[in-house]
Design a protein around this motif. Structure first.
Motif, PDB file in Angstrom:
ATOM      1  N   ASN A 276       0.853  -1.189   0.000  1.00  0.00           N
ATOM      2  CA  ASN A 276       0.000   0.000   0.000  1.00  0.00           C
ATOM      3  C   ASN A 276       0.891   1.240   0.000  1.00  0.00           C
ATOM      4  N   THR A 277       1.197   1.728  -1.178  1.00  0.00           N
ATOM      5  CA  THR A 277       2.162   2.824  -1.317  1.00  0.00           C
ATOM      6  C   THR A 277       1.546   4.147  -1.765  1.00  0.00           C
ATOM      7  N   GLU A 278       0.239   4.175  -1.971  1.00  0.00           N
ATOM      8  CA  GLU A 278      -0.367   5.366  -2.566  1.00  0.00           C
ATOM      9  C   GLU A 278      -1.258   6.114  -1.573  1.00  0.00           C
ATOM     10  N   GLY A 279      -1.248   7.427  -1.695  1.00  0.00           N
ATOM     11  CA  GLY A 279      -2.214   8.258  -0.998  1.00  0.00           C
ATOM     12  C   GLY A 279      -1.847   8.693   0.402  1.00  0.00           C
ATOM     13  N   TRP A 280      -0.652   8.334   0.888  1.00  0.00           N
ATOM     14  CA  TRP A 280      -0.299   8.739   2.249  1.00  0.00           C
ATOM     15  C   TRP A 280       1.051   9.450   2.328  1.00  0.00           C
ATOM     16  N   GLY A 281       1.612   9.833   1.169  1.00  0.00           N
ATOM     17  CA  GLY A 281       2.798  10.677   1.179  1.00  0.00           C
ATOM     18  C   GLY A 281       4.120   9.973   0.999  1.00  0.00           C
ATOM     19  N   LEU A 282       4.112   8.728   0.573  1.00  0.00           N
ATOM     20  CA  LEU A 282       5.373   8.016   0.399  1.00  0.00           C
ATOM     21  C   LEU A 282       6.271   8.692  -0.626  1.00  0.00           C
ATOM     22  N   GLU A 283       5.672   9.134  -1.727  1.00  0.00           N
ATOM     23  CA  GLU A 283       6.480   9.778  -2.768  1.00  0.00           C
ATOM     24  C   GLU A 283       7.152  11.038  -2.251  1.00  0.00           C
ATOM     25  N   GLU A 284       6.461  11.787  -1.392  1.00  0.00           N
ATOM     26  CA  GLU A 284       7.032  13.004  -0.845  1.00  0.00           C
ATOM     27  C   GLU A 284       8.220  12.707   0.071  1.00  0.00           C
ATOM     28  N   LEU A 285       8.192  11.537   0.721  1.00  0.00           N
ATOM     29  CA  LEU A 285       9.304  11.183   1.609  1.00  0.00           C
ATOM     30  C   LEU A 285      10.554  10.818   0.815  1.00  0.00           C
ATOM     31  N   GLY A 286      10.354  10.277  -0.379  1.00  0.00           N
ATOM     32  CA  GLY A 286      11.493   9.937  -1.228  1.00  0.00           C
ATOM     33  C   GLY A 286      12.352   8.814  -0.685  1.00  0.00           C
ATOM     34  N   LEU A 287      11.740   7.836  -0.031  1.00  0.00           N
ATOM     35  CA  LEU A 287      12.499   6.725   0.542  1.00  0.00           C
ATOM     36  C   LEU A 287      13.024   5.801  -0.550  1.00  0.00           C
ATOM     37  N   ASP A 288      14.162   5.190  -0.288  1.00  0.00           N
ATOM     38  CA  ASP A 288      14.701   4.209  -1.224  1.00  0.00           C
ATOM     39  C   ASP A 288      13.729   3.049  -1.352  1.00  0.00           C
ATOM     40  N   ARG A 289      13.621   2.524  -2.563  1.00  0.00           N
ATOM     41  CA  ARG A 289      12.678   1.429  -2.825  1.00  0.00           C
ATOM     42  C   ARG A 289      13.418   0.185  -3.293  1.00  0.00           C
ATOM     43  N   ASP A 290      12.803  -0.951  -3.078  1.00  0.00           N
ATOM     44  CA  ASP A 290      13.281  -2.232  -3.583  1.00  0.00           C
ATOM     45  C   ASP A 290      12.159  -2.769  -4.453  1.00  0.00           C
ATOM     46  N   GLY A 291      12.147  -2.364  -5.726  1.00  0.00           N
ATOM     47  CA  GLY A 291      10.998  -2.644  -6.572  1.00  0.00           C
ATOM     48  C   GLY A 291       9.813  -1.851  -6.053  1.00  0.00           C
ATOM     49  N   PRO A 292       8.662  -2.510  -5.820  1.00  0.00           N
ATOM     50  CA  PRO A 292       7.500  -1.784  -5.309  1.00  0.00           C
ATOM     51  C   PRO A 292       7.547  -1.552  -3.802  1.00  0.00           C
ATOM     52  N   PHE A 293       8.498  -2.176  -3.122  1.00  0.00           N
ATOM     53  CA  PHE A 293       8.550  -2.143  -1.664  1.00  0.00           C
ATOM     54  C   PHE A 293       9.486  -1.043  -1.145  1.00  0.00           C
ATOM     55  N   VAL A 294       9.303  -0.693   0.116  1.00  0.00           N
ATOM     56  CA  VAL A 294      10.213   0.228   0.787  1.00  0.00           C
ATOM     57  C   VAL A 294      11.434  -0.564   1.247  1.00  0.00           C
ATOM     58  N   ARG A 295      12.615  -0.082   0.909  1.00  0.00           N
ATOM     59  CA  ARG A 295      13.842  -0.784   1.275  1.00  0.00           C
ATOM     60  C   ARG A 295      14.160  -0.550   2.752  1.00  0.00           C
ATOM     61  N   ILE A 296      14.526  -1.639   3.431  1.00  0.00           N
ATOM     62  CA  ILE A 296      14.894  -1.549   4.852  1.00  0.00           C
ATOM     63  C   ILE A 296      16.181  -2.317   5.092  1.00  0.00           C
ATOM     64  N   ASP A 297      16.809  -2.027   6.250  1.00  0.00           N
ATOM     65  CA  ASP A 297      17.999  -2.786   6.634  1.00  0.00           C
ATOM     66  C   ASP A 297      17.619  -3.821   7.684  1.00  0.00           C
ATOM     67  N   ALA A 298      18.602  -4.413   8.346  1.00  0.00           N
ATOM     68  CA  ALA A 298      18.349  -5.486   9.307  1.00  0.00           C
ATOM     69  C   ALA A 298      17.643  -5.005  10.568  1.00  0.00           C
ATOM     70  N   GLN A 299      17.498  -3.694  10.733  1.00  0.00           N
ATOM     71  CA  GLN A 299      16.758  -3.147  11.872  1.00  0.00           C
ATOM     72  C   GLN A 299      15.468  -2.466  11.421  1.00  0.00           C
ATOM     73  N   CYS A 300      15.072  -2.733  10.189  1.00  0.00           N
ATOM     74  CA  CYS A 300      13.864  -2.161   9.597  1.00  0.00           C
ATOM     75  C   CYS A 300      13.950  -0.642   9.441  1.00  0.00           C
TER      76      CYS A 300
END
Length: 465
Positions: A276-300
């Motif tokens: 669920n990536t639409e309508g809540w400001g994800l694009e404005e945050l500009g977070l790194d992505r892994d395909g359609p997902f938000v990229r995280i490290d071993a501590q999320c």
């Protein structure tokens, strides 16, 4: 005037990951605000895991009684019954009652942990601020730390937009009557679970799968008993078949370039879920992505300092228990504890008939990773508890390294084997060896004895097979 709230931690999403993160944060004394637009519990509790298992239970009971009635009203164990009838609307009412109880329970747990819950739609304006639209008006929440737990939504198909007789799993779980004919598009775990359930309730079910196999993420040996059962239920499974459109009670499909139609009152589309990536400001945050997902490290942690992401938003496996474990971990990290996501085993369970569970590596996966392995398989046909449950289908299998007998994977297919998933996960997480499992006393008569026997089989001295 817009209310402004300042807090330590803001959580977007009240699903399994979000509410567990909130409860644990509250327990640790972290000032926390959780925002959820719908009922607490998210997809899993409201329109997924819980309601689907309720429907599956009713379908199992209805089909079992119907089978007794078909045998001239007398079952082999001595039970006499008459032909049952299903009132699906009452089933839905019962299912909804369970959901309401759990909703209330989650709300109570959050309240006890002193978590403030805002019911409304949150939009992130920057990495520390969200504007929440509630029924009472707009609320601005400013936080030092943010946990994104926005979950996932049903994925659709271009030629089969949701609406009317084209259903997602959400609508399928709220039908008032059982359709005479149902087409299920997608042979993953959702499609197979619900397809089998509606077949047991009396629908003529056709499952349309674009690839060459159903339940593709499960070992083929585990799927075989499910396919046999589906066939006995009269389910028509069409592989390598594309769904193209739906008009006037007919699903248009294409198999190996040949156009055909499948008669269906309802079409259930179960081709997976997407974050669920639409309508809540994800694009404005500009977070790194892994395909359609938000990229995280071993501590999320995401690519933005102080912003964490958990659950379906972050990738596969998109499972409630993965989200819960991540939510608990992140809350503890925020509290200053040293935690890291290093799970060796996340159980995968499919509530088909029979049930399927796998944890860790399959034999093929282990060999691909360079391991020389030993395996042990124990059939439930040799298990006394399975006999008393009138369901001897399936087996338990253990996969271990040949050199030191470290258990790499455990699998099972059979009635109620989902309850073995915790033992499977514990054995792998604790680094158990075949000797540890074989030397553990298992209660008799239980299906768990099959797990011990599988280890004994791998060691070369099974007792009951």
């Amino acid at each position: 005037m817009t209310e402004i709230i300042s807090t330590n931690t803001l959580i977007l999403g009240g699903g399994p990951g979000g509410y567990v993160a909130g409860i644990r944060a509250g327990q640790l004394g972290i000032d926390t605000v959780l925002v959820e637009a719908g009922p607490l519990g998210g997809c899993c509790l409201n329109v997924g895991c819980i309601p689907s298992k309720a429907l599956i239970h009713v379908a199992d009971e209805f089909h079992r009684i119907g089978g007794m009635a078909a045998a001239n009203g007398e079952h082999s164990v001595g039970i006499k019954v008459s032909a049952p009838k299903i009132e699906l609307s009452k089933t839905v009412d019962w299912k909804d009652g369970i959901v309401r109880r759990l909703n209330s329970g989650v709300g109570g747990l959050l309240k006890r942990s002193k978590v403030r819950v805002l019911n409304g739609w949150a939009t992130m304006t920057d990495g520390k601020t969200a504007v929440v639209k509630t029924e009472e008006g707009e609320v601005t929440v400013k936080a030092k730390t943010v946990i994104l737990a926005n979950g996932s939504v049903s994925a659709g198909l271009p030629g089969l937009p949701f609406g009317g007789d084209i259903l997602s799993s959400t609508e399928a779980l709220s039908l008032d009557t059982v359709p005479e004919r149902m087409a299920v598009v997608g042979g993953g775990y959702i499609g197979m679970e619900l397809g089998m359930a509606f077949a047991k309730l009396g629908a003529k079910v056709t499952i349309v799968e674009a690839t060459g196999a159903v339940l593709p993420s499960y070992d083929k040996d585990l799927v075989k008993p499910v396919l046999q059962r589906a066939k006995s239920l009269g389910i028509d499974i069409r592989l390598n078949t594309l769904a193209k459109g739906f008009e006037k009670g007919k699903l248009r499909v294409e198999t190996d370039g040949k156009a055909e139609t499948v008669e269906a009152e309802k079409v259930l589309v179960t081709v997976g879920r997407k974050p669920n990536t639409e309508g809540w400001g994800l694009e404005e945050l500009g977070l790194d992505r892994d395909g359609p997902f938000v990229r995280i490290d071993a501590q999320c942690r995401t690519s933005m300092t102080g912003v964490y992401a958990i659950g379906d938003l972050t990738g596969n496996p998109m499972l409630a228990h993965r989200a819960m474990a991540q939510g608990e971990m992140v809350a503890e990290i925020i509290a200053g504890e040293r935690r890291e996501w290093d799970k060796r085993a996340i159980p995968e369970v499919c509530f088909t008939d029979p049930e399927v569970v796998q944890v860790g590596l399959s034999e093929a996966m282990a060999k691909e990773q360079g391991h020389e392995v030993v395996t042990g398989l124990f059939p439930f046909q040799a298990n006394g508890r399975a006999m008393t449950m009138e369901d001897e289908s399936g087996f338990v299998r253990a996969i271990a390294r040949k050199d030191d007998h470290l258990i790499l994977g455990l699998q099972a297919v059979g009635a109620a084997v989902s309850e073995l998933s915790a033992q499977f996960g514990t054995l792998i997480e604790m680094g158990a060896r075949l000797e540890d499992l074989a030397g553990t006393v298992h209660a008799h008569p239980t299906k768990s004895e099959g797990v011990q026997e599988a280890a004994l089989k791998a060691l070369g001295h099974a007792l009951h097979v």
